[in-house]
Write an enzyme that holds these catalytic residues in place. Structure first.
Site, mmCIF file in Angstrom:
data_model
loop_
_atom_site.group_PDB
_atom_site.id
_atom_site.type_symbol
_atom_site.label_atom_id
_atom_site.label_comp_id
_atom_site.label_asym_id
_atom_site.label_seq_id
_atom_site.Cartn_x
_atom_site.Cartn_y
_atom_site.Cartn_z
ATOM 1 C CD GLN A 70 -2.528 -1.526 2.429
ATOM 2 O OE1 GLN A 70 -1.844 -1.870 3.361
ATOM 3 N NE2 GLN A 70 -3.843 -1.419 2.489
ATOM 4 C CG HIS A 74 8.770 3.531 7.439
ATOM 5 N ND1 HIS A 74 10.114 3.343 7.581
ATOM 6 C CD2 HIS A 74 8.475 4.665 8.113
ATOM 7 C CE1 HIS A 74 10.612 4.315 8.330
ATOM 8 N NE2 HIS A 74 9.640 5.126 8.659
ATOM 9 C CG HIS A 98 4.697 -1.991 5.246
ATOM 10 N ND1 HIS A 98 4.439 -0.634 5.321
ATOM 11 C CD2 HIS A 98 3.513 -2.603 5.456
ATOM 12 C CE1 HIS A 98 3.168 -0.437 5.567
ATOM 13 N NE2 HIS A 98 2.564 -1.616 5.637
ATOM 14 C CG HIS A 105 0.554 -6.031 4.076
ATOM 15 N ND1 HIS A 105 0.101 -5.954 5.371
ATOM 16 C CD2 HIS A 105 0.631 -4.755 3.629
ATOM 17 C CE1 HIS A 105 -0.094 -4.696 5.689
ATOM 18 N NE2 HIS A 105 0.223 -3.936 4.644
#
Length: 149
Positions: free
Chosen positions: A78, A89, A91, A93
């Site tokens: 996202q 930040h 990242h 999933h």
């Protein structure tokens, strides 16, 4: 990886080294299953960081898929607040998937969105977020860390 000596951050949050189960020079994976880098947006990553992040996600995903006896993986980023990013930040999933875990396969994105919105509502940048006890997270990270030994 020196577990106790390393310092990790996720946005404004300090990540205890006991939560981290895999790391490289540029990224790491923690029990929340998120390899991440201290950069706000995906387009801000260097080529080396982009490569390292995806190689790490690939390695972590392969191990977690096998560990959870799953048959597939969903990788989701996202990138920015309008995309549902609640912690600024980069990242990924990494979600092990099994047949029938969602009636409609794309419902996974709605589920991620709901969890991100719930997290955003709970986040108070002045306090440390602890969804689980350190003992619980350390125990899970120890199990996952063994996958990379």
């Amino acid at each position: 990886m020196e577990e106790q000596a390393a310092q990790y951050k996720f946005g404004p949050y300090k990540i205890d080294a006991r939560e981290v189960f895999h790391s490289t020079a540029l990224s790491y994976a923690m029990v929340n299953l998120r390899p991440l880098l201290p950069v706000k947006r995906f387009t801000d990553l260097s080529s080396d960081e982009t490569s390292d992040l995806w190689v790490t996600a690939k390695e972590v995903g392969a191990q977690l898929e096998q560990y959870h006896k799953a048959s597939s993986l969903t990788f989701a980023i996202q990138d920015g607040p309008q995309a549902g990013q609640t912690v600024a930040h980069v990242h990924i999933h990494i979600i092990p998937r099994k047949k029938g875990d969602f009636e409609n396969n794309d419902e996974i994105y709605d589920a991620i969105d709901v969890k991100e919105k719930e997290m955003k509502e709970k986040l108070d940048l002045d306090v440390e977020r602890k969804d689980r006890t350190m003992e619980e997270m350390a125990r899970e990270a120890t199990e996952y860390r063994a996958l990379f030994s």
